[in-house]
Design an enzyme around this catalytic site. Structure first.
Site, PDB file in Angstrom:
ATOM      1  CE  LYS A  91     -30.878  -4.688 -14.009  1.00 35.07           C
ATOM      2  NZ  LYS A  91     -31.305  -3.648 -13.059  1.00 35.07           N
ATOM      3  CD  GLN A 128     -35.302  -4.232 -15.898  1.00 30.44           C
ATOM      4  OE1 GLN A 128     -36.090  -5.028 -15.387  1.00 30.44           O
ATOM      5  NE2 GLN A 128     -34.441  -3.540 -15.179  1.00 30.44           N
ATOM      6  CB  CYS A 167     -29.927   4.345 -14.796  1.00 23.32           C
ATOM      7  SG  CYS A 167     -29.099   4.229 -13.236  1.00 23.32           S
ATOM      8  CG  ASP A 200     -29.904  -3.324 -21.946  1.00 26.45           C
ATOM      9  OD1 ASP A 200     -30.038  -4.325 -21.213  1.00 26.45           O
ATOM     10  OD2 ASP A 200     -29.854  -2.157 -21.514  1.00 26.45           O
ATOM     11  CG  HIS A 229     -29.993   1.405 -17.837  1.00 23.63           C
ATOM     12  ND1 HIS A 229     -28.672   1.573 -17.526  1.00 23.63           N
ATOM     13  CD2 HIS A 229     -30.631   1.171 -16.653  1.00 23.63           C
ATOM     14  CE1 HIS A 229     -28.502   1.444 -16.213  1.00 23.63           C
ATOM     15  NE2 HIS A 229     -29.674   1.202 -15.666  1.00 23.63           N
TER      16      HIS A 229
HETATM   17  C1  LIG Z   1     -32.457  -1.945 -19.254  1.00 22.73           C
HETATM   18  C2  LIG Z   1     -31.228  -2.005 -18.418  1.00 22.73           C
HETATM   19  N1  LIG Z   1     -30.021  -2.016 -19.011  1.00 22.73           N
HETATM   20  C3  LIG Z   1     -28.887  -2.090 -18.307  1.00 22.73           C
HETATM   21  C4  LIG Z   1     -28.904  -2.143 -16.930  1.00 22.73           C
HETATM   22  C5  LIG Z   1     -27.609  -2.213 -16.198  1.00 22.73           C
HETATM   23  O1  LIG Z   1     -27.490  -3.430 -15.553  1.00 22.73           O
HETATM   24  P1  LIG Z   1     -26.318  -3.679 -14.512  1.00 22.73           P
HETATM   25  O2  LIG Z   1     -26.386  -2.550 -13.528  1.00 22.73           O
HETATM   26  O3  LIG Z   1     -26.661  -4.990 -13.907  1.00 22.73           O
HETATM   27  O4  LIG Z   1     -25.044  -3.703 -15.270  1.00 22.73           O
HETATM   28  C6  LIG Z   1     -30.129  -2.119 -16.273  1.00 22.73           C
HETATM   29  C7  LIG Z   1     -30.175  -2.129 -14.798  1.00 22.73           C
HETATM   30  O5  LIG Z   1     -30.861  -1.347 -14.172  1.00 22.73           O
HETATM   31  C8  LIG Z   1     -31.312  -2.058 -17.027  1.00 22.73           C
HETATM   32  O6  LIG Z   1     -32.507  -2.037 -16.428  1.00 22.73           O
END
Ligand SMILES: Cc1ncc(COP(=O)(O)O)c(C=O)c1O
Lengths: 424, 149
Positions: free
Chosen positions: A244, A221, A382, A218, A141
């Site tokens: 999430k 998900q 993203c 990370d 992401h």
């Molecule tokens: C795999 C992953 N990493 C990071 C993020 C970023 O999360 P946040 O927008 O809650 O900071 C997301 C959110 O879409 C994600 O799916």
């Protein structure tokens, strides 16, 4: 690609047989699922972007504001003590949720993005020299790409990217090859939001540690879908977001091994993160407060606890089992739609069906489904490098949660047949 | 209530499947590239002038049906137009897609009217305006990159 990859991930995440969820009952816990969109029942399949909230979370926020609200960590008065205790209890709850050893290893942030930026700025940046390397994967992401690009620009370090296969599986031999004496940090996604791939992170962590390299996962998900135990995984950092996983927006977590956190300088300065302040010198508080400058998201932190209780009450294994069933069913239905191509076909996936249609752009798919009350995500999620890797401008993505039903999957595919009627 | 049939009118589907003037023209006097980072629409517009009027206009790119049809219809509407007429059409289209109040009612929209239904789908308005903004930039500033964000 060796078969060790999916097996390893299976061992991480998949559960023994468990009694199934009573989905109809679970749905009663989510007030928004009663909502109609354009006169039709909401079919919410955008859970990877953000989940919905059960009543217990909504009520916790309401109760806080109506009865228990005050700033935390600062007052001798009753309300401040009540709110502080609730906030700190939440930290304990998070510790338990991810199996951390010590509550001081749980730093509250705004979300995954801020958690990763914190590590980039406080942990990575001071250690990086020109020529050093940070290793990520090709399925990250933007939140796990851009912070590293920024520190690389600032320090002269270099970002390396481990490639993925056409199925969306990390090429482990390439990953291993890219771990070199120059690698200072690995940052990798646990579950890809764009592809659904579950990475074999246990093996990745072992490989990184074999070279003495710290690794951040990370977990944005993964936290809502899989059982996560940071001690068993032995990762150095683990980042995830409340919104999430049925919790509030604007609250997230950075887990970090205590030894790392203790050695890290603060990132932001302000109240709460200090010990003694004079104009000559300030001494910093211990972790986690050192990294929590200013008044935090109090209601977010407090209402994360009932979200975790809710998930644990259902059981992460039962959640995973039902979501896997939905994904398998949806994948099977997808095979009957002419011209549909699934993007991300790893054998080990969680809850994400990303796809393109020959005849219609994802944006048009999204609009037509919306007319039917069906919420999916369309775009690059993203993860623009993933789109480039698969040579598509965008995808349509249905992402499932434990409160979704087979009937909702049917509705999705009825909607897609409508798309075919218009564009086919 | 917004109706899908008003959005995906037959003419829009036709132009999205068989876009007109869909070719690049690297030798054009004005070239601009537009993109909508949110949905991945990308369009390049190529404009050649003959004195004060548009001798040739074409486009390339990949986008949703609305973006592609809008670009295709735009090239048809603008071919042979004077700069002034093109500017007025640009403004008319913009208003047709947003508030419905045309600033230059004397300049007829013709086939472009088919895009009117997009107004009921606010999130899609950018899809329809992207080619026009890209054209505008090709015409006024020569080569550059336009983004809707
Ligand atoms: C795999 C992953 N990493 C990071 C993020 C970023 O999360 P946040 O927008 O809650 O900071 C997301 C959110 O879409 C994600 O799916």
């Amino acid at each position: 690609m060796s078969s060790a990859v999916p097996l390893d991930a299976l061992r991480d995440t998949h559960a023994p047989r468990v009694e199934p969820l009573d989905v109809e009952r679970v749905r009663q816990d989510f007030p928004i699922l009663q909502r109609k969109i354009r006169g039709k029942p909401l079919v919410y399949l955008d859970n990877a972007a953000s989940s919905q909230r059960p009543r217990v979370v909504i009520e916790a926020i309401r109760k806080l504001y109506e009865q228990d609200y005050a700033n935390i960590h600062r007052g001798v008065h009753t309300l401040s003590q009540v709110a502080t205790e609730a906030y700190e209890n939440s930290r304990d709850k998070v510790r338990q949720f991810i199996g951390a050893a010590d509550r001081r290893e749980i730093v509250f942030t705004r979300g995954t993005t801020e958690s990763i930026n914190l590590v980039a700025n406080s942990f990575a940046r001071p250690r990086l020299q020109p020529g050093d390397e940070i290793l990520i994967t090709a399925m990250e992401h933007h939140a796990n790409i851009v912070p590293w690009q920024l520190v690389c620009e600032q320090t002269g370090a270099r970002l390396r990217v481990a490639p993925i296969s056409d199925e969306g599986i990390l090429r482990m031999e390439e990953f291993a090859r890219l771990l070199t004496p120059r690698t200072r940090l690995v940052a990798a996604v646990h579950v890809s939001n764009a592809l659904g791939t579950i990475n074999p992170i246990r093996r990745m962590i072992e490989l990184a540690h074999a070279g003495g390299i710290p690794i951040l996962i990370d977990g944005a998900q993964a936290a809502p879908h899989l059982r996560v135990n940071v001690q068993q995984l032995d990762c150095d950092f683990y980042a995830f977001s409340g919104h999430k996983m049925c919790g509030p927006t604007g609250i997230g977590v950075l887990y970090g091994k205590l030894a790392h956190l203790e050695a890290m300088p603060p990132w932001q300065g302000g109240g709460d993160m200090i010990n003694v302040v004079t104009f000559e010198k300030t001494t910093y508080n211990d972790p986690p407060q050192r990294f929590e400058a200013g008044t935090p998201n109090i209601e977010g932190g407090i209402a994360l606890a009932p979200a975790i209780d809710y998930l644990l009450g259902l059981g992460m294994d039962r959640i995973a089992a039902w979501e896997n069933e939905l994904l398998a069913y949806a994948t099977q239905c997808a095979a009957d739609i002419p011209g549909l191509r699934i993007i991300g076909t790893a054998p080990c996936k969680a809850s994400v069906l990303s796809f393109v249609l020959d005849c219609a752009h994802p944006h048009d798919i999204g609009t037509i489904l919306d007319q039917e009350g069906i919420a999916i995500r369309t775009g690059h999620h993203c993860a623009q490098p993933v789109m480039q890797r698969f040579n598509v401008p965008a995808t349509a993505r249905a992402s499932f949660s434990f409160y979704n039903t087979r009937e909702e999957v049917d509705a999705l595919f009825r909607g897609l047949r409508k798309v075919l009627e218009v564009f086919g | 209530m917004a109706d899908l049939d008003d959005l995906y009118r037959e003419m829009i589907l036709d132009h999205s499947r068989n876009p007109r003037n869909f070719r690049s023209n690297e030798a054009a006097a004005g070239i601009a590239h537009g993109n909508n980072p949110l949905c991945g629409d990308r369009v390049s517009v190529f404009v050649d002038l003959d004195g004060d009027s548009i001798r040739d206009i074409s486009f390339q790119g990949s986008g949703c049906a609305i973006c592609t049809a809008s670009a295709s219809l735009m090239t048809q509407a603008l071919k042979g137009a004077t700069r002034r007429r093109a500017q007025f059409l640009f403004e008319n289209v913009h208003h047709m897609l947003t508030d419905g109040k045309l600033p230059h009612p004397e300049v007829e929209l013709g086939k472009l009217h088919v895009l009117e239904g997009v107004r009921e789908f606010p999130i899609r308005v950018k899809c329809a305006t992207l080619p026009w903004h890209t054209f505008h930039s090709a015409l006024t500033r020569g080569s550059e990159i336009v983004s809707t964000e």
